[in-house]
Design a protein around this motif. Structure first.
Motif: not given
Length: 383
Positions: A139-159
């Motif tokens: 949930y913490i990761i999701g809020v930090a990423m998805f609320k800022r519309r981080v997705g695609g390859v950027y989300f994959a690399i961050i995880t």
């Protein structure tokens, strides 16, 4: 009853596929495999949990996570902490400088059990923590990423980076986590010897039933309105957002669900194998989990299970004979699947299953698909 049949079992096609899988893992494997091989299959099936979670998150949600090993490991470590405390009674650790604490803490000059270990003396707390801790972290990761519309390859690399950071943290805090060796020498669960053949058989069946429950739960999600929104977000995210839906919240929810499913697999892995180490939290296992889902079919829950079994059986067979070539083989297999069979085993059945039906007409009555449900059309390419 019709709701359960259509939404949870997946209609005629989905029910047939689930029955076939259940027969294989609950009847065929126990009948024809010895205790050692059956325990290997149990380990493989624990990997199927994160593979199923990736079908939900990646296949239908369109969000590729290269860090499912994080949640697999957190669930595994939670169970390992309880088992280690049970094995670290004052009587069993009498030769230590400080009896009553895990051996690796004594080796690192700790003189008392850390406060965050104390609650894991309770099995009830441990079972809750297996689900809550990874879900909260997701949930913490999701809020930090998805609320800022981080997705695609950027989300994959961050995880992937988070997975690496967590691995380094676990290794570095040796006195609290067991370091590079992990948490080992786990012996009993409420007095039951977890290394005995009887216990291993019990854990095998528990893993199977939990896996079947995860498949049914995944089907329920995907056949609901939320499942249709997941598909819409994957294909036309902006259109869903402009329709008034909060896309970020939907992504956070499915990411948390995927984390919880992966954590259950990690907890069962600890029981089946008897230890947990940071090597299961890192980048390599997370990428392997993606390969399991891709080979099985990232749009098929049951296909992910078959993909997991196929890859791990191959890994065991080839690594025993050609240990230095296995990683290259797995990489080549992933590239081949992405290029030539993007829908994995499930896609192969969709494309060529009619030839099997034509060849063996008696199979038709078991594998006929009904066009009336989403699960028949989308979910069960492996039926």
């Amino acid at each position: 009853m019709n709701f359960f049949y259509e939404k949870v079992l997946g209609g005629k096609s989905g029910t047939t596929a689930l029955l076939i899988l259940s027969a294989i893992i609950l009847v065929v494997f126990p009948l024809f495999l010895d205790a050692f091989r059956l325990n290997l299959v149990a380990k493989y099936l624990t990997y199927a949990f994160p593979a199923i979670s990736l079908v939900l998150l990646w296949g239908y949600g369109g969000t590729l996570s290269l860090g499912q090993g994080i949640f697999f490991g957190l669930g595994g470590y939670a169970m390992a902490m309880f088992l280690k405390l049970e094995a670290s009674t004052p009587e069993a650790t009498a030769i230590q400088s400080t009896p009553g604490i895990p051996d690796f803490m004594d080796w690192n000059q700790l003189t008392a059990l850390p406060w965050f270990w104390e609650p894991f003396n309770s099995l009830t707390f441990t079972l809750i923590a297996i689900l809550v801790v990874p879900t909260l972290f997701a949930y913490i990761i999701g809020v930090a990423m998805f609320k800022r519309r981080v997705g695609g390859v950027y989300f994959a690399i961050i995880t992937q980076v988070i997975s690496l950071i967590l691995t380094v943290l676990i290794v570095g805090q040796q006195g609290y986590t067991g370091g590079i060796n992990g948490i080992t020498d786990l012996r009993t669960l409420k007095g039951m010897d977890i290394t005995s053949d009887t216990a291993k058989l019990v854990f095998y069946y528990i893993t199977c039933f939990l896996l079947i429950a995860a498949v049914m739960g995944g089907r329920y999600i995907l056949t609901s309105k939320f499942g249709r929104l997941l598909l819409a977000m994957r294909d036309k995210e902006d259109r869903v957002r402009f329709s008034g839906y909060d896309v970020a919240n939907f992504k956070i929810f499915i990411f948390c669900v995927a984390a919880a499913i992966s954590a259950v697999g990690g907890a069962m892995f600890t029981l089946v194998v008897g230890f947990m180490s940071p090597s299961f939290v890192g980048i390599v296992p997370s990428i392997e989990m993606v390969i399991f889902a891709a080979v099985g079919g990232r749009m098929s829950l049951i296909g992910a299970v078959y993909g997991c079994l196929l890859i791990n059986f191959g890994k065991t067979a080839f690594s025993e004979t050609f240990p230095e070539l296995w990683l290259f083989l797995m990489g080549g297999l992933f590239i081949a699947v992405v290029m030539f069979f993007p829908n994995g085993l499930a896609g192969l059945w969709e494309d060529y299953g009619h030839l099997v039906k034509k060849r063996f007409s008696f199979i038709t009555r078991f594998f006929d698909k009904s066009p009336n449900t989403l699960s028949d059309q989308k979910l069960e390419g492996t039926s």
